[in-house]
Design a protein around this motif. Structure first.
Motif, PDB file in Angstrom:
ATOM      1  N   ARG A   8      -3.044  -2.185  -5.780  1.00 56.12           N
ATOM      2  CA  ARG A   8      -3.854  -3.327  -5.351  1.00 56.12           C
ATOM      3  C   ARG A   8      -4.629  -3.001  -4.082  1.00 56.12           C
ATOM      4  NH1 ARG A   8       0.250  -8.544  -6.030  1.00 56.12           N
ATOM      5  NH2 ARG A   8       0.368  -8.508  -8.325  1.00 56.12           N
ATOM      6  N   ARG A   9      -3.979  -2.377  -3.153  1.00 58.20           N
ATOM      7  CA  ARG A   9      -4.657  -2.045  -1.896  1.00 58.20           C
ATOM      8  C   ARG A   9      -5.753  -1.007  -2.112  1.00 58.20           C
ATOM      9  NH1 ARG A   9      -4.063  -6.143   1.447  1.00 58.20           N
ATOM     10  NH2 ARG A   9      -1.912  -6.886   1.448  1.00 58.20           N
ATOM     11  N   PHE A  10      -5.510  -0.060  -3.016  1.00 64.07           N
ATOM     12  CA  PHE A  10      -6.530   0.937  -3.314  1.00 64.07           C
ATOM     13  C   PHE A  10      -7.741   0.286  -3.978  1.00 64.07           C
ATOM     14  CE2 PHE A  10      -8.442   4.223  -6.039  1.00 64.07           C
ATOM     15  CZ  PHE A  10      -8.721   5.188  -5.070  1.00 64.07           C
ATOM     16  N   MET A 314      -8.030   0.960   7.009  1.00 64.69           N
ATOM     17  CA  MET A 314      -7.232  -0.192   6.611  1.00 64.69           C
ATOM     18  C   MET A 314      -6.322   0.140   5.426  1.00 64.69           C
ATOM     19  SD  MET A 314      -7.811  -2.497   8.774  1.00 64.69           S
ATOM     20  CE  MET A 314      -6.882  -3.786   7.929  1.00 64.69           C
ATOM     21  N   PHE A 315      -6.799   0.980   4.504  1.00 66.28           N
ATOM     22  CA  PHE A 315      -5.958   1.381   3.376  1.00 66.28           C
ATOM     23  C   PHE A 315      -4.766   2.201   3.851  1.00 66.28           C
ATOM     24  CE2 PHE A 315      -5.063   4.672   0.105  1.00 66.28           C
ATOM     25  CZ  PHE A 315      -4.484   3.838  -0.846  1.00 66.28           C
ATOM     26  N   ILE A 316      -5.009   3.134   4.777  1.00 65.00           N
ATOM     27  CA  ILE A 316      -3.905   3.924   5.329  1.00 65.00           C
ATOM     28  C   ILE A 316      -2.901   3.021   6.039  1.00 65.00           C
ATOM     29  CG2 ILE A 316      -3.316   5.715   7.014  1.00 65.00           C
ATOM     30  CD1 ILE A 316      -5.986   7.037   6.372  1.00 65.00           C
ATOM     31  N   LEU A 317      -3.420   2.012   6.747  1.00 64.74           N
ATOM     32  CA  LEU A 317      -2.527   1.060   7.416  1.00 64.74           C
ATOM     33  C   LEU A 317      -1.687   0.291   6.404  1.00 64.74           C
ATOM     34  CD1 LEU A 317      -1.631  -0.453  10.007  1.00 64.74           C
ATOM     35  CD2 LEU A 317      -3.492  -2.045   9.570  1.00 64.74           C
ATOM     36  N   ASP A 318      -2.307  -0.091   5.277  1.00 62.84           N
ATOM     37  CA  ASP A 318      -1.558  -0.801   4.234  1.00 62.84           C
ATOM     38  C   ASP A 318      -0.445   0.060   3.651  1.00 62.84           C
ATOM     39  OD1 ASP A 318      -3.000  -3.144   4.446  1.00 62.84           O
ATOM     40  OD2 ASP A 318      -4.531  -2.505   3.005  1.00 62.84           O
ATOM     41  N   LEU A 319      -0.629   1.379   3.652  1.00 60.61           N
ATOM     42  CA  LEU A 319       0.428   2.266   3.177  1.00 60.61           C
ATOM     43  C   LEU A 319       1.559   2.391   4.194  1.00 60.61           C
ATOM     44  CD1 LEU A 319      -1.632   5.187   1.571  1.00 60.61           C
ATOM     45  CD2 LEU A 319      -0.692   3.157   0.465  1.00 60.61           C
TER      46      LEU A 319
END
Length: 333
Positions: A8-10, A314-319
């Motif tokens: 979802r984040r990707f 932001m994607f890296i942060l979501d991981l």
């Protein structure tokens, strides 16, 4: 569960990138006037060009694909973007926009990456100590002084540092990224020269940002001190250091990480005013030069890289979020 969260984040990151590329394509074309004609007129006014301006405009529009229908331009723009072809600089033709960005990117990443991480680490730790009830008394006036600096713009701090340490004391160079005429290479002379030229710009950013990080962390630390898990850990007789780092700091850190991701995303754009004051050859200084010369393609390329970098950050942060608090992935499953 974690795979669904990452998917979802990707997908959200891809959506943001698609919107960023589309907006970056449309905005210059919705603006009144013709950037190519404006730039060529400016060159003719300064005596840098000659001949029939209409023929030159048509030649440039054909070269950049601006004479085709909008939908063809959009598809061509996507294809060029995927090939990392962001066009050609109007002010420094035939320099490619990608080459202009890559020339300034290492300087900006080195300067702002170091300054941001140092200010985040010191400010977060200082803010946590400021909100901790068992903090030593000597730290309170020190924290207040650092927080006071956060109200001063970083470019103003940079001007003060420039005057004191470069003009009066002459400890550090006044500007630039390297001394003139130096033979660059992976050696101590080059590394020390880069560090000396980056010291004042980095110090101005760190001094201005550390107080903001400290204030944010102090507020979050105060809010988590009343939680039940803090009281339980204290009642179990755990060491204060363990309670501070593993219970209070860890749970108060999430908003700070969000702010850090946004700050790391904005690193690509550079600290424009600081780089201009110190003539530092980073992305911010190149963006300033592009705005001064109406180099629309360089401006467009830098804005696009900035948008994509924020989405990726932001994607890296979501991981990283679920690794700190597994409840985040569980709630979205």
């Amino acid at each position: 569960m974690y795979f669904r969260y990452v998917t979802r984040r990707f997908g959200l990151m891809l959506l943001v990138i698609i919107l960023a590329v589309s907006i970056n394509f449309l905005l210059p074309r919705l603006m009144p006037g013709d950037p190519v004609e404006a730039q060529l007129n400016q060159l003719l006014a300064t005596g840098s060009g000659g001949g029939d301006i209409s023929a030159m405009v048509e030649s440039y529009r054909s070269r950049f694909g601006l004479d085709r229908p909008l939908w063809e331009q959009y598809l061509s723009y996507w294809g060029a973007t995927l090939r990392l072809d962001l066009g050609v600089s109007l002010a420094a033709y035939p320099e490619r926009v990608v080459d202009a960005i890559l020339a300034g990117l290492p300087w900006t990443l080195g300067l702002l990456g170091f300054a941001t991480l140092v200010s985040f680490t010191l400010g977060t730790l200082l803010g946590g100590l400021m909100g901790w009830p068992r903090v030593p008394r000597w730290l309170q006036p020190f924290g207040s002084s650092v927080v006071l600096l956060s109200s001063v713009p970083y470019f103003l701090i940079g001007m003060v540092l420039l005057y004191v340490f470069a003009i009066v004391l002459r400890i550090f160079p006044a500007g630039g990224g390297l001394p003139f005429g130096i033979q660059t290479g992976f050696n101590w002379e080059t590394i020390s020269a880069i560090a000396m030229h980056a010291a004042l710009p980095a110090a101005s950013i760190i001094l201005a940002e550390i107080g903001a990080w400290a204030l944010g962390m102090r507020g979050m630390m105060v809010s988590v001190l009343g939680e039940d898990y803090i009281s339980l850990a204290d009642a179990k007789g755990l060491k204060p250091r363990r309670i501070f780092f593993w219970y209070a700091m860890r749970n108060a850190l999430l908003p700070q990480l969000t702010k850090l991701a946004l700050a790391m995303g904005h690193i690509v754009s550079g600290a424009i005013l600081v780089e201009v004051i110190f003539s530092y050859p980073g992305i911010g200084f190149r963006l300033y030069q592009a705005i001064q010369s109406n180099d629309y393609f360089v401006i467009q390329g830098i804005v696009l890289v900035l948008s994509i970098s924020i989405a990726v950050a932001m994607f890296i942060l979501d991981l990283i979020y679920p690794l700190i608090d597994p409840r985040i992935a569980a709630e979205e499953a």
